[in-house]
Motif scaffolding. Structure first.
Motif, short mmCIF file in Angstrom:
data_model
loop_
_atom_site.label_atom_id
_atom_site.label_comp_id
_atom_site.label_asym_id
_atom_site.label_seq_id
_atom_site.Cartn_x
_atom_site.Cartn_y
_atom_site.Cartn_z
N ARG A 1 62.27 24.17 67.23
CA ARG A 1 62.87 23.92 68.54
C ARG A 1 64.35 24.30 68.51
NH1 ARG A 1 62.03 18.29 68.15
NH2 ARG A 1 63.84 18.11 69.49
N PRO A 2 64.92 24.62 69.68
CA PRO A 2 66.34 24.99 69.73
C PRO A 2 67.27 23.93 69.12
CG PRO A 2 65.30 25.54 71.81
CD PRO A 2 64.27 24.78 70.99
N GLU A 3 66.96 22.66 69.31
CA GLU A 3 67.79 21.60 68.74
C GLU A 3 67.84 21.73 67.21
OE1 GLU A 3 68.15 16.78 68.80
OE2 GLU A 3 66.16 17.64 68.58
N ALA A 4 66.70 21.90 66.58
CA ALA A 4 66.66 22.02 65.12
C ALA A 4 67.41 23.28 64.66
CB ALA A 4 65.22 22.05 64.63
N ARG A 5 67.28 24.37 65.39
CA ARG A 5 67.98 25.61 65.03
C ARG A 5 69.49 25.46 65.18
NH1 ARG A 5 64.39 28.36 68.65
NH2 ARG A 5 66.17 29.53 69.44
N LEU A 6 69.93 24.79 66.25
CA LEU A 6 71.36 24.55 66.44
C LEU A 6 71.90 23.66 65.34
CD1 LEU A 6 74.00 24.60 68.14
CD2 LEU A 6 73.07 22.60 69.38
N LEU A 7 71.24 22.55 65.10
CA LEU A 7 71.72 21.62 64.08
C LEU A 7 71.69 22.25 62.70
CD1 LEU A 7 69.95 18.41 65.42
CD2 LEU A 7 72.40 18.95 65.56
N VAL B 1 84.58 24.49 55.52
CA VAL B 1 85.86 24.06 56.08
C VAL B 1 85.59 23.26 57.35
CG1 VAL B 1 88.07 24.82 57.03
CG2 VAL B 1 87.00 26.11 55.17
N ARG B 2 84.97 23.90 58.33
CA ARG B 2 84.66 23.25 59.60
C ARG B 2 83.19 22.88 59.72
NH1 ARG B 2 88.02 27.46 60.70
NH2 ARG B 2 90.07 26.88 61.47
N PHE B 3 82.34 23.59 58.99
CA PHE B 3 80.89 23.37 59.07
C PHE B 3 80.30 23.45 57.69
CE2 PHE B 3 82.28 25.37 63.00
CZ PHE B 3 81.80 24.49 63.95
N GLY B 4 79.19 22.76 57.50
CA GLY B 4 78.48 22.85 56.24
C GLY B 4 77.69 24.15 56.18
N ALA B 5 77.09 24.38 55.04
CA ALA B 5 76.21 25.54 54.89
C ALA B 5 75.02 25.38 55.84
CB ALA B 5 75.73 25.65 53.45
N PRO B 6 74.52 26.49 56.38
CA PRO B 6 73.36 26.38 57.26
C PRO B 6 72.18 25.76 56.52
CG PRO B 6 74.22 28.63 57.26
CD PRO B 6 74.94 27.88 56.19
N VAL B 7 71.39 25.00 57.25
CA VAL B 7 70.17 24.39 56.72
C VAL B 7 68.99 25.21 57.25
CG1 VAL B 7 68.73 22.31 56.73
CG2 VAL B 7 71.22 22.10 56.63
N ALA B 8 68.13 25.65 56.36
CA ALA B 8 66.99 26.47 56.77
C ALA B 8 66.05 25.67 57.68
CB ALA B 8 66.23 26.97 55.55
N VAL B 9 65.57 26.33 58.71
CA VAL B 9 64.60 25.71 59.62
C VAL B 9 63.36 26.59 59.66
CG1 VAL B 9 66.36 24.57 61.01
CG2 VAL B 9 65.57 26.82 61.67
N PRO B 10 62.20 26.01 59.88
CA PRO B 10 60.99 26.83 59.95
C PRO B 10 61.00 27.75 61.17
CG PRO B 10 60.49 24.50 60.41
CD PRO B 10 61.94 24.59 60.08
N SER B 11 60.31 28.87 61.03
CA SER B 11 60.21 29.77 62.19
C SER B 11 59.51 29.01 63.31
CB SER B 11 59.43 31.04 61.82
OG SER B 11 58.13 30.71 61.44
N GLY B 12 59.93 29.25 64.51
CA GLY B 12 59.36 28.56 65.66
C GLY B 12 59.93 27.17 65.89
#
Length: 181
Positions: free
Chosen positions: A164-170, A151-162
């Protein structure tokens, strides 16, 4: 960090992103698949309107304002000025109360992430500063639930462990982190 500082840093980031949008067509695609750049900029403008309404009048209407006389920079300055003038203790959003600090923090997430979207649309890598992304990730994780997905956001996109905060936020907000600078 206070909500006001978070809002100020988010606006500074978004202003830098929007500055590059004049060189590209408004029909350009964005990371928000349903919107072109013109629609994304309109949404960002509506978000600033809502923040200003809340900070200056203590109430946010459910329908966006239609007055677009001011530019993005002017609206951003008005939002910061309203915060500096002393925002109300609480804000009514469609008649429901909301803590002004929560409103400012959620607004900071919105402004920053759409600032990133604008920069991507313009073909300008513009990484979100690490400390800002980490702070915004904490806010996003508190306010974005499963009912917001699709509705407001897409499904989360998996990010590798470790990552950066930017990648985790996005990634948390449904953006492809591999596009992050």
């Amino acid at each position: 960090m206070s909500a006001g500082e978070l809002l100020e840093r988010s606006l500074a980031y978004a202003l830098g992103s929007v500055a590059g949008s004049r060189q590209v067509g408004l029909d350009r695609g964005t990371p928000c698949a349903e919107w072109d750049l013109g629609e994304l900029l309109g949404h960002l403008d509506d978000s600033l309107d809502a923040l200003y309404e809340g900070l200056s009048g203590g109430r946010i209407g459910l329908l966006p304002q239609t007055d677009r006389v001011c530019g993005f920079r002017t609206r951003a300055c008005a939002v910061l000025g309203a915060w500096a003038a002393g925002p109300p203790e609480g804000v009514l959003v469609g008649g429901r109360p909301l803590d002004v600090h929560v409103m400012a923090a959620v607004g900071a997430v919105e402004i920053t992430v759409h600032g990133w979207d604008v920069a991507r649309s313009c073909g300008r890598p513009r990484p979100i500063p690490e400390a800002l992304a980490a702070e915004l990730l904490s806010v996003a994780q508190c306010v974005v639930g499963e009912e917001d997905r699709g509705v407001r956001f897409g499904a989360p996109v998996a990010v590798p462990s470790g990552a950066r905060p930017e990648a985790r936020l996005l990634g948390f907000l449904g953006r492809d982190f591999r596009e992050a600078g």
